[in-house]
Design an enzyme around this catalytic site. Structure first.
Site, PDB file in Angstrom:
ATOM      1  N   GLY A 195       5.156  -1.816  10.751  1.00 56.44           N
ATOM      2  CA  GLY A 195       3.331  -2.228  11.097  1.00 56.44           C
ATOM      3  C   GLY A 195       2.278  -2.693  10.326  1.00 56.44           C
ATOM      4  O   GLY A 195       1.507  -3.117   9.559  1.00 56.44           O
ATOM      5  N   SER A 196       2.926  -0.674   9.383  1.00 54.39           N
ATOM      6  CA  SER A 196       1.640  -0.694   8.370  1.00 54.39           C
ATOM      7  C   SER A 196       1.591  -2.393   7.368  1.00 54.39           C
ATOM      8  O   SER A 196       0.926  -2.765   6.940  1.00 54.39           O
ATOM      9  CB  SER A 196       1.271   0.280   7.926  1.00 54.39           C
ATOM     10  OG  SER A 196       1.057   1.287   9.037  1.00 54.39           O
TER      11      SER A 196
ATOM     12  N   ASN B  56      -3.576   1.041  20.249  1.00 54.46           N
ATOM     13  CA  ASN B  56      -2.698   1.614  20.515  1.00 54.46           C
ATOM     14  C   ASN B  56      -3.121   3.139  21.074  1.00 54.46           C
ATOM     15  O   ASN B  56      -2.662   3.557  21.425  1.00 54.46           O
ATOM     16  CB  ASN B  56      -2.156   2.297  19.056  1.00 54.46           C
ATOM     17  CG  ASN B  56      -3.635   2.793  17.571  1.00 54.46           C
ATOM     18  OD1 ASN B  56      -4.287   1.953  17.719  1.00 54.46           O
ATOM     19  ND2 ASN B  56      -3.240   3.409  17.233  1.00 54.46           N
TER      20      ASN B  56
ATOM     21  N   GLN C 189       1.261  -2.709  18.966  1.00 53.66           N
ATOM     22  CA  GLN C 189       2.076  -1.778  20.601  1.00 53.66           C
ATOM     23  C   GLN C 189       2.391  -2.874  22.261  1.00 53.66           C
ATOM     24  O   GLN C 189       2.752  -2.642  22.691  1.00 53.66           O
ATOM     25  CB  GLN C 189       0.080  -1.309  21.374  1.00 53.66           C
ATOM     26  CG  GLN C 189      -0.378  -0.773  20.214  1.00 53.66           C
ATOM     27  CD  GLN C 189       0.725   1.181  20.627  1.00 53.66           C
ATOM     28  OE1 GLN C 189       1.073   1.660  21.263  1.00 53.66           O
ATOM     29  NE2 GLN C 189       1.205   2.002  19.028  1.00 53.66           N
TER      30      GLN C 189
ATOM     31  N   SER D 249       6.411  -3.381  14.724  1.00 51.95           N
ATOM     32  CA  SER D 249       6.627  -2.526  14.486  1.00 51.95           C
ATOM     33  C   SER D 249       8.125  -1.786  15.379  1.00 51.95           C
ATOM     34  O   SER D 249       8.062  -1.526  16.669  1.00 51.95           O
ATOM     35  CB  SER D 249       5.703  -1.426  14.520  1.00 51.95           C
ATOM     36  OG  SER D 249       6.834  -0.632  13.850  1.00 51.95           O
TER      37      SER D 249
ATOM     38  N   HIS E 241       9.499   1.661  16.079  1.00 52.88           N
ATOM     39  CA  HIS E 241       9.647   2.635  16.656  1.00 52.88           C
ATOM     40  C   HIS E 241       8.936   2.095  18.101  1.00 52.88           C
ATOM     41  O   HIS E 241       8.428   3.513  19.154  1.00 52.88           O
ATOM     42  CB  HIS E 241       9.300   3.270  15.833  1.00 52.88           C
ATOM     43  CG  HIS E 241       7.953   3.383  15.225  1.00 52.88           C
ATOM     44  ND1 HIS E 241       7.308   4.128  15.539  1.00 52.88           N
ATOM     45  CD2 HIS E 241       7.316   2.645  14.798  1.00 52.88           C
ATOM     46  CE1 HIS E 241       6.252   4.398  15.183  1.00 52.88           C
ATOM     47  NE2 HIS E 241       6.425   3.528  13.929  1.00 52.88           N
TER      48      HIS E 241
ATOM     49  N   THR F  21      15.909  -4.388  -1.295  1.00 54.35           N
ATOM     50  CA  THR F  21      17.281  -5.250  -0.472  1.00 54.35           C
ATOM     51  C   THR F  21      16.945  -4.000   1.300  1.00 54.35           C
ATOM     52  O   THR F  21      15.901  -3.570   1.075  1.00 54.35           O
ATOM     53  CB  THR F  21      18.541  -3.668  -1.054  1.00 54.35           C
ATOM     54  OG1 THR F  21      18.596  -4.385  -2.254  1.00 54.35           O
ATOM     55  CG2 THR F  21      19.539  -3.861  -0.154  1.00 54.35           C
TER      56      THR F  21
ATOM     57  N   CYS G  43      -0.772   8.306  14.235  1.00 57.02           N
ATOM     58  CA  CYS G  43      -2.078   8.356  12.505  1.00 57.02           C
ATOM     59  C   CYS G  43      -2.383   9.015  11.935  1.00 57.02           C
ATOM     60  O   CYS G  43      -2.402   9.784  10.884  1.00 57.02           O
ATOM     61  CB  CYS G  43      -1.720   7.118  12.204  1.00 57.02           C
ATOM     62  SG  CYS G  43      -0.664   5.966  13.416  1.00 57.02           S
TER      63      CYS G  43
HETATM   64  C1  LIG Z   1      -1.872  -0.530  16.453  1.00 58.06           C
HETATM   65  C2  LIG Z   1      -0.491  -0.502  15.472  1.00 58.06           C
HETATM   66  N1  LIG Z   1      -0.797  -1.155  13.993  1.00 58.06           N
HETATM   67  C3  LIG Z   1      -0.259  -0.749  13.697  1.00 58.06           C
HETATM   68  C4  LIG Z   1       0.829   0.718  13.442  1.00 58.06           C
HETATM   69  C5  LIG Z   1       1.146   1.167  12.094  1.00 58.06           C
HETATM   70  O1  LIG Z   1       3.260   0.644  12.231  1.00 58.06           O
HETATM   71  P1  LIG Z   1       3.981   1.656  11.269  1.00 58.06           P
HETATM   72  O2  LIG Z   1       3.647   2.967  11.766  1.00 58.06           O
HETATM   73  O3  LIG Z   1       5.256   0.377  12.295  1.00 58.06           O
HETATM   74  O4  LIG Z   1       3.757   1.054  10.010  1.00 58.06           O
HETATM   75  C6  LIG Z   1       0.039   1.299  14.761  1.00 58.06           C
HETATM   76  C7  LIG Z   1       2.033   2.761  14.739  1.00 58.06           C
HETATM   77  O5  LIG Z   1       1.694   3.615  15.276  1.00 58.06           O
HETATM   78  C8  LIG Z   1      -0.083   1.090  15.884  1.00 58.06           C
HETATM   79  O6  LIG Z   1       0.098   1.603  16.988  1.00 58.06           O
END
Ligand SMILES: Cc1ncc(COP(=O)(O)O)c(C=O)c1O
Length: 378
Positions: free
Chosen positions: A53-54, A134, A162, A182, A184, A220, A307
Site C-alpha cells: 500500500g505504501s 485504518n 482497509q 495491499s 495483507h 522482477t 506502523c
Molecule cells: C490505510 C493504509 N494505507 C496504507 C498502508 C500501508 O500499506 P503497506 O503496509 O502494505 O505498505 C496501510 C497499512 O496498514 C494502511 O492501513
C-alpha cells in the site's frame, strides 16, 4: 497459501524470461492481474503490482502531482487523518512547491463530498482521500467524492488499503482514477499490493530499471505473492457479504460490552464503520501497558496503527478527531475477521475491563482524577 506453494513449486520461473518456465510464470502473473482487476471493476491493463500500500500511495500521488505540475496545477486536497504513506508524501511535495490542503475530519472521522467540492480550485491537481480509516474504521463517502472530482475534472486517488476485500469497490462506477490496495489486509501475503490507474493516466516510476509492469515499476515481479494476493482477494470478495454480516455482529457485541467500562469512549463513526474495526479510548490508561497485558492473555491488539506502534507520539488520527493528547495515548484498537468467534469476543470482554481496572488502580493520574485534583478529559 496453497496458491503460493503451488506457484513456488510449479511456476517459479522469471516472468520476463523467454523460456517455457518463465512464460508459465508470465501466464500466472497475467491471470492474477485479470482476477484482481475483475474484483475492483478495472481492466487488467490498469493494474500495476507494487510492494504494498505504501508504494502504491507514493506512486499514485507523485504521478498525479507531476501531471498537475505540467499544467501549472500545484494544489492537492487530502484529509488530516490519512495514513503516513499519504501524509509524508504530501509533506515532501510541499517542500517541492505544492500547496497541500488537509480537510478536517470532524469528531466522527469523516469528510463530506461537499467539503471536497468547496476545496477544489482551478489549480487543484489531485484529491486524495482514504476509503476507510485504518485506526478508527470510519468509511468515507467515496462514490460521492469521486462524482464531485469527475465533474470538476480533478484526479481522484483513494487509499483503499482497509477497504479492499471488505467493502464493495467498483472503480468505474465510483469514479476513482487511482486506487491503492495491499494484500495483507485481506489475508494475502505481506509486501505486495496494487496500484490501479485509470487507462490514460500516465504513472511516473518511483523505481527505475527494467521494463517490468509496462515500464511503470521496474524490478522482477514477486509472482508467488501476487498469485497469493489474487487468490485472497477473490476469496474475500466472494464471501464479502457473509463475512461483513458475521464480523460486524461480533464488532457490535464488542462495542456494546466495552462501552460499559466507565470513562471509555468509542472512536470513529458508529454507523459508517469497517465491519471489523473497534477502537476505544480509556481514560487514565496507557495504551501500551494495556496491549502488553492483553498479549499475555493471547489477545493481539494495537494502540493507534501498527506502523506507529514503535513511536511514543499519540495517534495523529485520534488528535484529528479532537481527542485530547492524554486520551489519545490510552487507545485500544481491535481488528476482527471472519475467523474470529463469539468465544474470542467473550474472552476480550472479560480481559479488557479487568486490565483497565488493574492499570487504573496503579495510576497516580487516575487517583488524581477520582479525587477531583484533575479533570476527566473524555
Ligand atoms: C490505510 C493504509 N494505507 C496504507 C498502508 C500501508 O500499506 P503497506 O503496509 O502494505 O505498505 C496501510 C497499512 O496498514 C494502511 O492501513
Amino acid at each position: 497459501m496453497n496458491a503460493m506453494l503451488n506457484c513456488m513449486e510449479e511456476t517459479w520461473g522469471n516472468p520476463s524470461s523467454l523460456y517455457g518456465l518463465g512464460q508459465r510464470a508470465r501466464e500466472a502473473l497475467e491471470e492474477a492481474r485479470e482476477r484482481i482487476a475483475a474484483c475492483i471493476g478495472a481492466s487488467p491493463k490498469e493494474i500495476t503490482f507494487t510492494s504494498g500500500g505504501s508504494e502504491a500511495d507514493n506512486q499514485a500521488i507523485r504521478s498525479a502531482a507531476a501531471l498537475g505540475a505540467r499544467k501549472g496545477k500545484r494544489h492537492i486536497i487530502s484529509t488530516a487523518f490519512e495514513h503516513h504513506a499519504v501524509l509524508h508524501t504530501l509533506k515532501k511535495l510541499e517542500g517541492e512547491g505544492f500547496e497541500v490542503e488537509l480537510l478536517p475530519v470532524g469528531t466522527l472521522g469523516t469528510v463530506t463530498a461537499r467539503q471536497a467540492a468547496e476545496a477544489i480550485r482551478e489549480d487543484t491537481a489531485l484529491v486524495t482521500i482514504m476509503y476507510a480509516n485504518n485506526e478508527i474504521g470510519s468509511v468515507l463517502p467515496i462514490p460521492e467524492i469521486g462524482a464531485v472530482c469527475r465533474e470538476r475534472g480533478v484526479l481522484f486517488h483513494t487509499d483503499a488499503v482497509q477497504a479492499a476485500g471488505h467493502l464493495p469497490i467498483d472503480v468505474k462506477a465510483q469514479n476513482i482514477d487511482l486506487l491503492s490496495l495491499s494484500a495483507h489486509k485481506f489475508h494475502g501475503p505481506k509486501g505486495v499490493g496494487v496500484l490501479y490507474a485509470r487507462q490514460g493516466i500516465p504513472l511516473s516510476s518511483l523505481i527505475e530499471g527494467g521494463a517490468q509492469e509496462r515500464g511503470k515499476r521496474a524490478g522482477t515481479e514477486n509472482v508467488p505473492a501476487i498469485v497469493g494476493m489474487a487468490a485472497a482477494l477473490e476469496e474475500a470478495c466472494a464471501h464479502m457479504d457473509e463475512n461483513a454480516a458475521k464480523v460486524s455482529a461480533l464488532r457490535d457485541r464488542l462495542i456494546a460490552g466495552l462501552s460499559q467500562i466507565p470513562y471509555a469512549t468509542l472512536n470513529g463513526d458508529p454507523v459508517n464503520r469497517l465491519p471489523g474495526n473497534v477502537n476505544f479510548c480509556f481514560e487514565g490508561v496507557e495504551g501500551e501497558s494495556l496491549l502488553l497485558l492483553l498479549d499475555d492473555r493471547g489477545i493481539c491488539a494495537s494502540s493507534g496503527s501498527a506502523c506507529t506502534s514503535g513511536s511514543l507520539d499519540p495517534s495523529h488520527v485520534l488528535l484529528a478527531i479532537g481527542r485530547p493528547h492524554e486520551a489519545a495515548h490510552g487507545s485500544l484498537r481491535l481488528s476482527l475477521c471472519g475467523e474470529n468467534t463469539e468465544a474470542d469476543v467473550e474472552a476480550i470482554l472479560k480481559a479488557v475491563p479487568e486490565i483497565v481496572d488493574y492499570l487504573r488502580g496503579m495510576s497516580p493520574l487516575w487517583k488524581d482524577k477520582v479525587s477531583g485534583k484533575r479533570e476527566f478529559v473524555l
